[in-house]
Design an enzyme around this catalytic site. Structure first.
Site, PDB file in Angstrom:
ATOM      1  N   VAL A  47       2.327  -2.514 -19.958  1.00  0.00           N
ATOM      2  CA  VAL A  47       1.449  -3.359 -19.146  1.00  0.00           C
ATOM      3  C   VAL A  47       1.600  -4.826 -19.557  1.00  0.00           C
ATOM      4  O   VAL A  47       1.590  -5.728 -18.717  1.00  0.00           O
ATOM      5  CB  VAL A  47      -0.025  -2.907 -19.257  1.00  0.00           C
ATOM      6  CG1 VAL A  47      -0.947  -3.862 -18.499  1.00  0.00           C
ATOM      7  CG2 VAL A  47      -0.190  -1.489 -18.729  1.00  0.00           C
ATOM      8  N   CYS A  48       1.779  -5.067 -20.850  1.00  0.00           N
ATOM      9  CA  CYS A  48       1.831  -6.441 -21.373  1.00  0.00           C
ATOM     10  C   CYS A  48       2.860  -7.320 -20.659  1.00  0.00           C
ATOM     11  O   CYS A  48       2.523  -8.435 -20.254  1.00  0.00           O
ATOM     12  CB  CYS A  48       2.074  -6.434 -22.874  1.00  0.00           C
ATOM     13  SG  CYS A  48       0.770  -5.595 -23.812  1.00  0.00           S
ATOM     14  N   PRO A  49       4.113  -6.859 -20.471  1.00  0.00           N
ATOM     15  CA  PRO A  49       5.061  -7.759 -19.805  1.00  0.00           C
ATOM     16  C   PRO A  49       4.687  -8.061 -18.356  1.00  0.00           C
ATOM     17  O   PRO A  49       4.970  -9.153 -17.870  1.00  0.00           O
ATOM     18  CB  PRO A  49       6.402  -7.027 -19.905  1.00  0.00           C
ATOM     19  CG  PRO A  49       6.074  -5.619 -20.220  1.00  0.00           C
ATOM     20  CD  PRO A  49       4.756  -5.628 -20.937  1.00  0.00           C
ATOM     21  N   GLU A  51       1.637  -8.494 -17.256  1.00  0.00           N
ATOM     22  CA  GLU A  51       0.610  -9.536 -17.346  1.00  0.00           C
ATOM     23  C   GLU A  51       1.206 -10.884 -17.730  1.00  0.00           C
ATOM     24  O   GLU A  51       0.876 -11.910 -17.135  1.00  0.00           O
ATOM     25  CB  GLU A  51      -0.433  -9.156 -18.407  1.00  0.00           C
ATOM     26  CG  GLU A  51      -1.271  -7.968 -18.078  1.00  0.00           C
ATOM     27  CD  GLU A  51      -2.274  -7.705 -19.175  1.00  0.00           C
ATOM     28  OE1 GLU A  51      -3.472  -7.596 -18.836  1.00  0.00           O
ATOM     29  OE2 GLU A  51      -1.889  -7.632 -20.363  1.00  0.00           O
ATOM     30  N   LEU A  52       2.060 -10.879 -18.751  1.00  0.00           N
ATOM     31  CA  LEU A  52       2.663 -12.125 -19.217  1.00  0.00           C
ATOM     32  C   LEU A  52       3.561 -12.734 -18.140  1.00  0.00           C
ATOM     33  O   LEU A  52       3.601 -13.959 -17.974  1.00  0.00           O
ATOM     34  CB  LEU A  52       3.434 -11.892 -20.507  1.00  0.00           C
ATOM     35  CG  LEU A  52       2.568 -11.485 -21.709  1.00  0.00           C
ATOM     36  CD1 LEU A  52       3.440 -11.082 -22.891  1.00  0.00           C
ATOM     37  CD2 LEU A  52       1.605 -12.572 -22.102  1.00  0.00           C
TER      38      LEU A  52
END
EC number: 1.11.1.26
Length: 188
Positions: A47-49, A51-52
């Protein structure tokens, strides 16, 4: 340690990867401009990439609004560089990618996962005086939306520039605001 709205950020110094360089950032770096501190659990995840990358797509607009962005995880600034160099999505990031391997920043903001050494998925909007104006924390599987973050920053900037006015739900730049008064009680 809980942080809350209208409290000042705590001191920190850390290394960051920023536009091809390793640089030092601190709480003092945030003074004098609006800032977003965008915590995420870990580099090279799922999920992090997304969002970033979404935040990277809005970075130019945020810069035009006078806002600087600091993404923070408990990974090192070296890991941030490796991720930036190896991922097309992360490679488009031009904002600061802060390494917090000591956990100082994550603990200062109260978003360290107990016993895991990872940050929660959390966003803080900070005014030019270093005062927290908005906090959002979501569960592991719930990604954030940079468009809504931009809307919230615009509302925070509007309210800061227009004392006595507030922005209602779903407020968008240019729409009507409210001036709280006795006359509005029970009328909304």
């Amino acid at each position: 340690m809980a942080v809350s709205i209208n409290t000042e950020i705590k001191p920190f110094v850390a290394q960051a990867f920023h536009q091809g360089q390793f640089v030092e950032v601190s709480d003092a770096s945030m003074k004098g401009k609006w800032s977003v501190v965008f915590f995420y659990p870990a580099d090279f995840t799922f999920v992090c990439p997304t969002e970033l990358g979404d935040l990277a797509d809005h970075y130019a607009e945020l810069q035009q609004m006078g806002v600087e962005v600091y993404s923070v995880s408990t990974d090192t600034h070296f890991t941030h560089k490796a991720w930036h160099d190896s991922s097309e999505t992360i490679g488009k990031i031009n904002y600061y990618m802060v390494g917090d391997q000591s956990g100082t920043i994550t603990n200062n903001f109260g978003v360290m996962r107990e016993g895991q050494g990872l940050a929660d998925r959390a966003t803080f909007i900070i005014d030019p005086e270093g005062i927290i104006q908005a906090i959002e924390v979501t569960a592991e599987g719930i990604g954030r939306n940079a468009s809504d973050l931009v809307r919230k920053i615009k509302a925070a900037q509007y309210v800061a520039a227009h004392p006595g006015e507030v922005c209602p739900a779903k407020w968008q730049e240019g729409e009507a605001t409210l001036a709280p008064s006795l006359d509005l009680v029970g009328k909304i």
